[in-house]
Design an enzyme around this catalytic site. Structure first.
Site, PDB file in Angstrom:
ATOM      1  CE  LYS A 127     -19.444 -66.747 -27.770  1.00 29.91           C
ATOM      2  NZ  LYS A 127     -20.781 -66.418 -28.256  1.00 29.91           N
ATOM      3  CG  ASP A 128     -12.593 -68.378 -32.602  1.00 34.41           C
ATOM      4  OD1 ASP A 128     -12.663 -69.511 -32.074  1.00 34.41           O
ATOM      5  OD2 ASP A 128     -12.258 -68.204 -33.795  1.00 34.41           O
ATOM      6  CB  ILE A 129     -10.088 -67.155 -26.294  1.00 34.37           C
ATOM      7  CG1 ILE A 129     -10.505 -65.693 -26.075  1.00 34.37           C
ATOM      8  CG2 ILE A 129      -8.747 -67.436 -25.617  1.00 34.37           C
ATOM      9  CD1 ILE A 129      -9.525 -64.671 -26.598  1.00 34.37           C
ATOM     10  CG  ASN A 133      -7.947 -66.519 -33.153  1.00 35.19           C
ATOM     11  OD1 ASN A 133      -7.433 -66.490 -34.264  1.00 35.19           O
ATOM     12  ND2 ASN A 133      -9.214 -66.862 -32.965  1.00 35.19           N
ATOM     13  CB  THR A 156     -12.696 -72.916 -32.522  1.00 33.86           C
ATOM     14  OG1 THR A 156     -12.418 -71.832 -33.427  1.00 33.86           O
ATOM     15  CG2 THR A 156     -11.976 -74.170 -33.007  1.00 33.86           C
TER      16      THR A 156
END
Length: 226
Positions: A127-129, A133, A156
């Site tokens: 959910k935040d690739i 990261n 994001t």
């Protein structure tokens, strides 16, 4: 959780970063001299929630392209997590530093796609690739880090799908969200910029509708993938 202290097993080399959750240190294990990243959490439940959530997910993996978790300990009542240290920095720093060779970008994205497929098979969606990261080890192998948003609503903005931005995604563990974010990451890695950065949800939607991407220098077959 066990409360044994391990802090004397390590020599702190430098501070890697910090935020509302606490600090991250580069540390060296006294006997083996291996380097590790140690996350020290602030002593408040609200600051610890996302980091504990991350570790609960990362601890389930034994995948070569996921940042490894080793163990935890307490020191002066502060919770510490010992993680793999990625000496090659982040994809974000590589994008900002120089234009990256296209073949190298495709090799990284292919490895990350295979990794995410395995992660999704375990019922977990990152959910935040995003480039910040994606970390690299000393051999330049990409690794997915920071699972603090896993299987939650959010992310994001510049890497979230229009459906997620407008609240149309009903399932927080829909793997297509990671696939979308990886596509944006691929675009940014090749073009050097993210067309959605700093835009509000309506502007992002309009960019999609008008296909207003800077794709001209990118070969057509890669454009089709994006």
């Amino acid at each position: 959780m066990e409360s044994r202290s391990y802090i004397n097993n390590y020599r702190i080399v430098s501070i890697l970063g910090g935020g509302g959750y606490g600090q991250v240190f580069l540390a060296e294990e006294n006997i083996t001299k291996e380097r590790r990243a140690i996350k020290k959490l602030n002593n408040t439940n609200s600051d610890q929630r996302d980091i504990i959530h991350e570790i609960q997910h990362v601890a389930k993996f034994r995948l070569p392209n996921v940042v490894s978790y080793y163990h935890h300990f307490y020191e002066s009542e502060a919770l510490h997590f010992v993680m793999e240290y990625c000496a090659g920095g982040s994809l974000d720093s590589k994008i900002r530093a120089e234009k990256i060779d296209q073949s190298k970008v495709l090799e990284w994205i292919r490895s990350l796609a295979r990794c995410l497929e395995q992660v999704h098979h375990k019922g977990i969606v990152h959910k935040d690739i995003k480039p910040m990261n994606i970390l690299f080890d000393e051999h330049d192998n990409p690794k997915v880090g920071d699972f603090g948003m896993a299987n939650r609503f959010g992310g994001t903005r510049a890497y979230m799908s229009p459906g997620a931005l407008f609240g149309l995604v009903q399932n927080p563990d829909d793997p297509r969200e990671d696939i979308y974010s990886l596509g944006v990451t691929l675009l940014e890695s090749l073009a050097g910029e993210n067309p959605f950065w700093g835009k509000n949800p309506q502007e992002i939607y309009e960019i999609h509708q008008g296909l207003q991407f800077q794709l001209d220098p990118i070969p057509e077959w890669i454009q089709n993938i994006i």
